[in-house]
Write a protein that holds these residues in place. Structure first.
Motif, PDB file in Angstrom:
ATOM      1  N   ALA A 322       0.984  -1.185   0.188  1.00  0.00           N
ATOM      2  CA  ALA A 322       0.090   0.041  -0.185  1.00  0.00           C
ATOM      3  C   ALA A 322       0.837   1.212   0.091  1.00  0.00           C
ATOM      4  CB  ALA A 322      -0.904  -0.084   1.193  1.00  0.00           C
ATOM      5  N   THR A 323       1.916   1.332   0.786  1.00  0.00           N
ATOM      6  CA  THR A 323       2.729   2.606   0.804  1.00  0.00           C
ATOM      7  C   THR A 323       3.403   2.595  -0.592  1.00  0.00           C
ATOM      8  OG1 THR A 323       3.561   2.334   2.926  1.00  0.00           O
ATOM      9  CG2 THR A 323       5.081   3.202   1.616  1.00  0.00           C
ATOM     10  N   SER A 324       3.806   1.774  -1.156  1.00  0.00           N
ATOM     11  CA  SER A 324       4.402   1.663  -2.487  1.00  0.00           C
ATOM     12  C   SER A 324       3.370   2.286  -3.737  1.00  0.00           C
ATOM     13  CB  SER A 324       5.039   0.505  -3.159  1.00  0.00           C
ATOM     14  OG  SER A 324       6.178   0.117  -2.272  1.00  0.00           O
ATOM     15  N   LEU A 325       2.293   1.900  -3.564  1.00  0.00           N
ATOM     16  CA  LEU A 325       1.147   2.289  -4.588  1.00  0.00           C
ATOM     17  C   LEU A 325       0.797   3.680  -4.102  1.00  0.00           C
ATOM     18  CD1 LEU A 325      -1.413  -0.792  -3.907  1.00  0.00           C
ATOM     19  CD2 LEU A 325      -0.465  -0.104  -6.317  1.00  0.00           C
ATOM     20  N   TYR A 366       6.788   1.070 -19.075  1.00  0.00           N
ATOM     21  CA  TYR A 366       7.132   2.488 -18.659  1.00  0.00           C
ATOM     22  C   TYR A 366       6.485   2.343 -17.163  1.00  0.00           C
ATOM     23  CZ  TYR A 366       7.847   7.312 -18.050  1.00  0.00           C
ATOM     24  OH  TYR A 366       8.157   8.550 -17.609  1.00  0.00           O
ATOM     25  N   LEU A 367       5.374   1.800 -17.160  1.00  0.00           N
ATOM     26  CA  LEU A 367       4.499   1.886 -15.642  1.00  0.00           C
ATOM     27  C   LEU A 367       5.635   1.243 -14.667  1.00  0.00           C
ATOM     28  CD1 LEU A 367       2.217   2.039 -13.502  1.00  0.00           C
ATOM     29  CD2 LEU A 367       1.545  -0.153 -14.529  1.00  0.00           C
ATOM     30  N   LEU A 368       6.504   0.139 -15.092  1.00  0.00           N
ATOM     31  CA  LEU A 368       7.328  -0.473 -14.212  1.00  0.00           C
ATOM     32  C   LEU A 368       8.382   0.436 -14.110  1.00  0.00           C
ATOM     33  CD1 LEU A 368       8.260  -3.016 -12.743  1.00  0.00           C
ATOM     34  CD2 LEU A 368       9.624  -3.699 -15.004  1.00  0.00           C
ATOM     35  N   VAL A 369       9.250   1.097 -14.558  1.00  0.00           N
ATOM     36  CA  VAL A 369      10.285   2.000 -14.234  1.00  0.00           C
ATOM     37  C   VAL A 369       9.685   3.202 -13.366  1.00  0.00           C
ATOM     38  CG1 VAL A 369      11.483   1.467 -16.460  1.00  0.00           C
ATOM     39  CG2 VAL A 369       9.932   3.303 -16.276  1.00  0.00           C
ATOM     40  N   VAL A 370       8.442   3.500 -13.527  1.00  0.00           N
ATOM     41  CA  VAL A 370       8.015   4.735 -12.743  1.00  0.00           C
ATOM     42  C   VAL A 370       7.644   4.003 -11.370  1.00  0.00           C
ATOM     43  CG1 VAL A 370       5.658   5.784 -12.389  1.00  0.00           C
ATOM     44  CG2 VAL A 370       6.666   5.860 -14.608  1.00  0.00           C
ATOM     45  N   MET A 371       7.074   2.560 -11.301  1.00  0.00           N
ATOM     46  CA  MET A 371       6.819   1.952 -10.057  1.00  0.00           C
ATOM     47  C   MET A 371       8.454   2.208  -9.374  1.00  0.00           C
ATOM     48  SD  MET A 371       4.483  -1.120 -11.017  1.00  0.00           S
ATOM     49  CE  MET A 371       5.150  -2.259  -9.953  1.00  0.00           C
ATOM     50  N   GLU A 470       0.338  -7.124  -8.022  1.00  0.00           N
ATOM     51  CA  GLU A 470      -0.526  -6.436  -7.294  1.00  0.00           C
ATOM     52  C   GLU A 470      -0.569  -5.109  -7.694  1.00  0.00           C
ATOM     53  OE1 GLU A 470      -2.075  -6.411  -3.209  1.00  0.00           O
ATOM     54  OE2 GLU A 470      -0.596  -8.455  -2.954  1.00  0.00           O
ATOM     55  N   MET A 471       0.581  -4.524  -7.699  1.00  0.00           N
ATOM     56  CA  MET A 471       0.887  -3.087  -7.795  1.00  0.00           C
ATOM     57  C   MET A 471       0.403  -2.660  -9.395  1.00  0.00           C
ATOM     58  SD  MET A 471       4.119  -2.601  -5.537  1.00  0.00           S
ATOM     59  CE  MET A 471       4.637  -0.957  -6.387  1.00  0.00           C
ATOM     60  N   ARG A 472       0.979  -3.526 -10.196  1.00  0.00           N
ATOM     61  CA  ARG A 472       0.933  -3.351 -11.736  1.00  0.00           C
ATOM     62  C   ARG A 472      -0.554  -3.205 -12.137  1.00  0.00           C
ATOM     63  NH1 ARG A 472       5.732  -6.748 -14.637  1.00  0.00           N
ATOM     64  NH2 ARG A 472       6.674  -5.177 -15.406  1.00  0.00           N
ATOM     65  N   LEU A 473      -1.123  -4.403 -11.773  1.00  0.00           N
ATOM     66  CA  LEU A 473      -2.712  -4.564 -11.987  1.00  0.00           C
ATOM     67  C   LEU A 473      -3.527  -3.083 -11.320  1.00  0.00           C
ATOM     68  CD1 LEU A 473      -4.502  -6.166 -13.601  1.00  0.00           C
ATOM     69  CD2 LEU A 473      -4.919  -7.514 -11.386  1.00  0.00           C
ATOM     70  N   ILE A 474      -3.161  -2.955 -10.096  1.00  0.00           N
ATOM     71  CA  ILE A 474      -3.906  -2.066  -9.514  1.00  0.00           C
ATOM     72  C   ILE A 474      -3.830  -0.528 -10.275  1.00  0.00           C
ATOM     73  CG2 ILE A 474      -4.313  -0.390  -7.546  1.00  0.00           C
ATOM     74  CD1 ILE A 474      -3.949  -3.084  -5.772  1.00  0.00           C
ATOM     75  N   LEU A 475      -2.584  -0.407 -10.382  1.00  0.00           N
ATOM     76  CA  LEU A 475      -2.239   1.124 -11.003  1.00  0.00           C
ATOM     77  C   LEU A 475      -2.705   1.100 -12.444  1.00  0.00           C
ATOM     78  CD1 LEU A 475       1.624   1.333  -9.515  1.00  0.00           C
ATOM     79  CD2 LEU A 475      -0.543   2.878  -8.970  1.00  0.00           C
ATOM     80  N   ALA A 476      -2.864   0.096 -13.087  1.00  0.00           N
ATOM     81  CA  ALA A 476      -2.958   0.113 -14.692  1.00  0.00           C
ATOM     82  C   ALA A 476      -4.427   0.458 -14.576  1.00  0.00           C
ATOM     83  CB  ALA A 476      -2.685  -1.217 -15.346  1.00  0.00           C
ATOM     84  N   ARG A 477      -5.222  -0.385 -14.036  1.00  0.00           N
ATOM     85  CA  ARG A 477      -6.801  -0.112 -13.859  1.00  0.00           C
ATOM     86  C   ARG A 477      -7.019   1.382 -13.168  1.00  0.00           C
ATOM     87  NH1 ARG A 477     -10.086  -5.446 -12.112  1.00  0.00           N
ATOM     88  NH2 ARG A 477     -11.734  -4.006 -12.517  1.00  0.00           N
TER      89      ARG A 477
END
Length: 518
Positions: A322-325, A366-371, A470-477
């Motif tokens: 949750a902190t990372s998100l 690109y989402l991965l490098v942002v994370m 988890e993070m990729r799917l939540i952020l993508a949506r």
């Protein structure tokens, strides 16, 4: 009794009366002076750079820890003194990338590991976090079954169910109904809370076969609230153990309320595991792994080990994700150019939201490098996770370190070191792409191995792959459905928060604007 029995003390007796306090004070002063002199001029670490006051006494280190500012203070010391800093009489902090390998890396079978620092892991010795080398190997082998590729595929429908519910709750807050017609509109929501609701519900189902009901009720479950309250309490207990080693068990008897939060979590875990074990169905969750898997020697987890392991999994598998998100959402809202790149990648990469799953979102590079950049600037676990130098000492980052020395790696100091990263205080996701230059900034990537958000070596985070999907799917949506803007000053200051092993985060109020599609 006569008046003659009441004698006025003589000069000699008065001198004797006042002599003892003077002797005690003098002895104390002499002891402190000797201790300070030894630390400054005779101690084996006397030549290691660092502030003299910190080398002389543990007081400055403890004050920094208890104030919640240790991450920032240690970073400032490394800026002044370099890659290796003496932060206490018998403690060293490192920011050089090779410190991860030499302190936490795999050791040869005949080599003693640099064990977990008992002062900081006194309350975690029964779970995988603070276990001995032998017990850690056994616990990890058993628990890893719940994090295997096969298990994660089986867990996908379960996890997706809660992400669906998160999106439903956000749509409810960005939708109004007037005269029977629904209209999408902007709304301000606290993403810190919503991400915590989601990750706690997911880990609750994975660990116990039932969620905490945070998303259903749109509020924290009492157990979750207890976890947040225990973070600072934990920091205080660690400081006490640092000054007075071996006092944790004594404290538990003298001040039982100091341990009430952790005891309550263990009791909750025991109750929920009992209910889960009564289920006759087979589920790809953590209890299934803990109850059926064996270590190499044929041993299974005891019931108490299951309880404390589940307590840790809930804590570590929810709050950190949750902190990372929240950090990623903050940076997306803070930097519109970055947000647009992520949005374009997500919205052009899928024909519909239904196409998004564990596998398909893995292509969002690109989402991965942002994370990764968000976790670099705002480390998920800011605490130092200290070790103790093993028997015989060791050569670490080019210097001889005596046995028994505290070995620390503070992620914030490592990730913000200009020796490791070009423009370290700037949020630049492009540093993780193959290109060597971006907008006139040329990246020196020789020390990028310093970035280890899930720790390093045989004790690295067992849930790394689960956290990433988890993070990729939540952020993508989230990016498929909304544009994000920071909504107030508190959100602007989101990164300015104290830490006690974990961050004490404030609200992240973000204005969600629904995406319109033809």
């Amino acid at each position: 009794m006569t008046l003659s029995d009441f004698r006025v003390p003589t000069t000699t007796s008065l001198s004797a009366l006042y002599a003892w306090p003077v002797i005690a004070i003098s002895a104390t002063v002499l002891l402190v002076a000797s201790y300070t002199f030894y630390n400054l001029f005779l101690h084996p670490l006397r030549a290691v750079p660092g502030p003299r006051l910190w080398a002389a006494s543990t007081i400055p280190y403890t004050v920094a820890w208890l104030s919640g500012s240790a991450s920032y203070t240690i970073h400032a010391l490394h800026q002044q003194y370099g890659d290796i800093v003496r932060v206490a009489p018998n403690r060293l902090s490192f920011t050089h990338p090779q410190a991860y390998q030499e302190i936490r890396g795999h050791r040869k079978s005949n080599q003693e590991e640099h064990s977990k620092d008992a002062a900081f892991y006194a309350i975690s010795r029964q779970n995988i976090l603070g276990a001995s080398r032998e017990d850690h190997t056994r616990l990890r082998r058993i628990l890893s079954h719940g994090f295997s590729a096969k298990s994660m595929q089986g867990q996908q429908p379960m996890i997706t169910k809660y992400i669906d519910l998160l999106m439903q709750r956000l749509r409810e807050r960005t939708t109004t109904t007037k005269k029977g017609e629904k209209t999408r509109q902007e709304a301000v929501v606290d993403l810190t809370a919503w991400f915590n609701y989601t990750t706690f519900d997911i880990i609750g189902d994975l660990a116990f076969g039932e969620p905490f009901g945070c998303l259903e009720e749109s509020q924290y479950h009492p157990w979750v609230s207890v976890i947040f309250r225990s973070v600072k309490q934990l920091g205080i207990m660690l400081a006490v153990e640092l000054w007075f080693p071996g006092t944790v068990n004594l404290l538990r008897k003298v001040v039982p309320t100091a341990f009430s939060a952790m005891d309550m979590q263990t009791a909750h875990a025991h109750e929920r595991i009992s209910r889960r074990l009564q289920l006759e169905e087979s589920r790809p969750d953590f209890v299934e792994a803990m109850a059926t898997a064996m270590s190499e020697d044929g041993r299974m987890l005891t019931r108490h080990e299951m309880d404390v392991s589940a307590r840790l999994l809930v804590f570590a598998g929810s709050e950190t994700t949750a902190t990372s998100l929240a950090a990623v959402a903050y940076f997306l809202a803070k930097y519109p150019v970055v947000q647009k790149k992520v949005a374009d990648e997500v919205r052009s990469g899928f024909a519909s939201e239904a196409e998004m799953n564990f596998s398909s979102v893995s292509k969002l590079q690109y989402l991965l490098v942002v994370m990764d950049e968000a976790m670099r600037v705002f480390p998920t676990v800011p605490g130092q996770m200290p070790r103790i130098c093993g028997p015989g000492g060791d050569i670490i980052c080019g210097i001889h370190v005596p046995a028994g020395t505290g070995l620390e790696i503070w992620p914030y100091a490592v990730n913000h070191s200009a020796r490791n990263f070009t423009e370290p205080d700037k949020f630049i996701p492009e540093r993780w792409l193959p290109d060597e230059e971006y907008k006139g900034i040329r990246f020196d990537k020789q020390r990028h191995g310093a970035f280890q958000p899930f720790s390093f070596g045989p004790r690295n985070c067992i849930g790394k792959n689960l956290a990433y999907v988890e993070m990729r799917l939540i952020l993508a949506r989230l990016m498929w459905n909304y544009d994000l803007v920071l909504a107030d000053e508190a959100a602007e200051r989101f990164l300015d928060c104290p830490c006690f092993a974990l961050w004490l985060k404030g609200p992240l109020n973000v204005r969600l604007t629904p995406v319109t599609r033809d």
